[in-house]
Design a protein around this motif. Structure first.
Motif, short mmCIF file in Angstrom:
data_model
loop_
_atom_site.label_atom_id
_atom_site.label_comp_id
_atom_site.label_asym_id
_atom_site.label_seq_id
_atom_site.Cartn_x
_atom_site.Cartn_y
_atom_site.Cartn_z
N LYS A 88 33.34 -5.16 -3.76
CA LYS A 88 34.68 -6.30 -3.52
C LYS A 88 33.98 -7.30 -2.07
N VAL A 89 33.76 -8.34 -1.92
CA VAL A 89 33.38 -9.32 -0.80
C VAL A 89 35.17 -8.69 0.36
N VAL A 90 35.03 -8.19 1.51
CA VAL A 90 36.07 -7.35 2.25
C VAL A 90 36.78 -8.93 2.49
N GLU A 91 38.41 -9.51 2.60
CA GLU A 91 38.86 -10.70 2.58
C GLU A 91 38.71 -11.32 4.54
N SER A 92 38.52 -12.50 4.91
CA SER A 92 38.31 -12.98 5.79
C SER A 92 36.33 -12.76 6.09
N THR A 93 36.20 -12.05 5.33
CA THR A 93 34.59 -11.94 6.19
C THR A 93 33.92 -13.50 7.17
#
Length: 400
Positions: free
Chosen positions: A203-208
Motif C-alpha cells: 500500500k502507498v503510505v498515506e500522505s507520502t
C-alpha cells in the motif's frame, strides 16, 4: 553644527553585490548540487556497508554525520561558502517509517542494534552553499525474505513510475513524441502508484509527500502528495523545467495508515519561519545554536553541543512553533515499511537523478509477482531524458 551649516558629504553607498543565480540554469549552481549529491551517495554507501548485525544504530548515524562533515570540508576550501549536513544520518529499522536518529543520552535508544534480517531505511544529505543533495535507500541486512523482496521491488518500480509521471508536458512530448499530453493530476498519480503497489501486495503510505527544493529549503511551496489522509495537506503546483525536487516513495506491507510509535522520542527537528520570545535560558541557548549551525535544514538533537540542555530547550521551541519536530511514525499494523528519496533536476531534456540510491539489483532481489498491465509497462519503459541522437536524426530528416 548650526541649522545653516552644510552637512558633510557622505561617501557614496557601495554598489550592491552581484546577485547570484541559484537556479539550475547557472552551471555553477548545478555543480554545487552535484557535488553535494556525490558526497551524500558516497556516505550512504559507507553507512550501508557498516550496517551489519551487532552495529548500533546510534553509531551508524554518528558515522554518517562525521563522514558528511569531513567530505564537505574537503571542497571549496578557502571560499566563504556554507556547507555541511543538509539532512542528518537517520536509520529506521523495520516498522519505523520516518527518519529515526537515536541519542546517546537515552540509554535504551543508544543500545538499539542492527539484527540479521532487518529492513533499514537509511537517509542523509549534504549541502554546498545551501544547495542540498539528499538520498534515502531501503536495504535488507542479509538475504531478503519473500515479503521484503516484494516491498523492495515494488518501491523500485513505484519510484521509477513517479519520476516519469512528474515529467512536464513540454518535456514528455520531446521524449515520447506524443501530442497532446495532459499532465496527470495528483489523484491519477496516486492511483497509478497504487496499481504498482497492488501487484506486490503493498500500500502507498498515506500522505507520502515529494517537495520542490530551493536553496536552504528542502520543503518548498510546491508538493505532490500521494494518498492524502483526512484533513491533511494536498498537492500544490506541478513540476516545471528548471526546478529541483526531493522525490519520495513510502510503501507498506500493511494498511498504509500511520501512527505515532509509543516509547520513541522525537529527536529530529527543523526550524520554522515563525518568531517568538523564549522564556527559558535553555530554549534561547538551544535555538541560537540551531539558527547558527543548521539554518532551515533538519537536525538531530545529538548534533547539538549539549544534548541534555538541547532536550529541555527544544520543548519550549516546539510548543512555540519555532521548531517543528518529526514524530517517529510507523504503520498502524506494525507492518514492514519502505522509504526511498531521490533528488532530481528537471531540465528541457528530461529528469536527471542528482542523488539517488544504487539501482536495485533485480537479478538478486526477485519477487514471484510481475507487472502485466500494459499501461504501467509503457510508463516504466519511457526514458527519463530525450535521446539527443534520435532528435538530431529526426531534425535532419525534416530538413531533407
Amino acid at each position: 553644527m548650526s541649522d545653516t551649516e552644510e552637512a558633510p558629504k557622505t561617501a557614496a553607498a557601495p554598489a550592491a553585490p552581484h546577485e547570484v543565480d541559484y537556479t539550475i540554469a547557472n552551471p555553477d549552481t548545478l555543480t554545487k548540487y552535484n557535488s553535494a549529491a556525490a558526497i551524500a551517495q558516497r556516505v550512504l554507501a559507507e553507512v550501508t556497508k557498516a550496517a551489519v548485525p551487532g552495529a548500533s544504530i546510534l553509531s551508524l548515524c554518528q558515522k554518517g554525520d562525521e563522514l558528511l562533515e569531513a567530505e564537505t570540508a574537503k571542497i571549496y576550501k578557502g571560499k566563504k561558502i556554507p556547507k555541511g549536513i543538509a539532512f542528518p544520518t537517520t536509520v529506521s529499522p523495520n516498522d519505523i517509517l520516518t527518519p529515526y536518529t537515536p541519542i546517546a543520552s537515552d540509554t535504551a535508544e543508544a543500545a538499539l542494534t542492527v539484527k540479521e534480517g532487518d529492513l533499514l531505511k537509511i537517509q542523509l544529505g549534504a549541502h554546498i552553499d545551501g544547495l542540498p543533495g539528499i538520498v534515502s535507500d531501503t536495504v535488507v541486512v542479509g538475504t531478503p525474505t519473500p515479503e521484503q523482496a516484494d516491498l523492495l521491488v515494488a518501491t523500485h518500480y513505484a519510484t521509477e513510475a513517479l519520476l516519469r509521471l512528474m515529467l512536464p508536458a513540454e518535456v514528455h512530448s520531446n521524449i515520447a513524441e506524443e501530442k497532446p499530453y495532459k499532465v496527470p493530476t495528483s489523484y491519477v498519480i496516486t492511483q497509478t502508484i497504487q496499481k504498482i503497489a497492488d501487484v506486490y501486495g503493498c500500500k502507498v503510505v498515506e500522505s507520502t509527500t515529494s517537495f520542490a527544493i530551493d536553496r536552504n529549503e528542502i520543503e518548498g511551496k510546491k508538493k505532490i502528495v500521494l494518498a492524502p489522509g483526512e484533513n491533511m495537506a494536498k498537492s500544490e503546483g506541478t513540476p516545471e523545467v528548471g526546478e529541483v525536487w526531493g522525490v519520495e516513495i513510502w510503501l507498506s506491507k500493511g494498511s498504509g495508515k500511520v501512527k505515532e510509535l509509543p516509547g520513541k522520542r522525537a529527536t529530529l527537528f527543523k526550524k520554522t519561519d515563525n518568531k517568538t520570545s523564549l522564556k527559558r535560558e535553555s530554549a534561547r541557548k538551544t535555538y541560537n545554536e540551531i539558527r547558527e549551525k543548521f539554518g532551515a535544514f533538519p537536525f538531530g538533537l545529538r548534533q547539538l553541543s549539549d544534548e541534555r540542555t538541547a532536550k529541555m530547550g527544544v520543548v519550549e521551541c516546539t510548543r512555540s512553533n519555532i521548531l517543528r519536530q518529526y514524530e517517529v511514525l510507523g504503520d498502524k499494523d506494525g507492518a514492514l515499511v519502505s522509504r526511498v528519496y531521490v533528488t532530481v533536476a528537471i531540465t528541457k531534456s528530461g529528469i536527471t537523478k542528482i542523488a539517488a540510491p544504487p539501482a536495485l539489483d533485480l537479478e538478486k532481489v526477485q519477487s514471484e509477482h510481475k507487472i502485466e498491465d500494459q499501461e504501467l509497462l509503457d510508463l516504466l519503459s519511457l526514458p527519463l531524458k530525450a535521446d539527443k541522437k534520435k532528435k538530431k536524426k529526426a531534425a535532419a530528416k525534416k530538413d531533407e
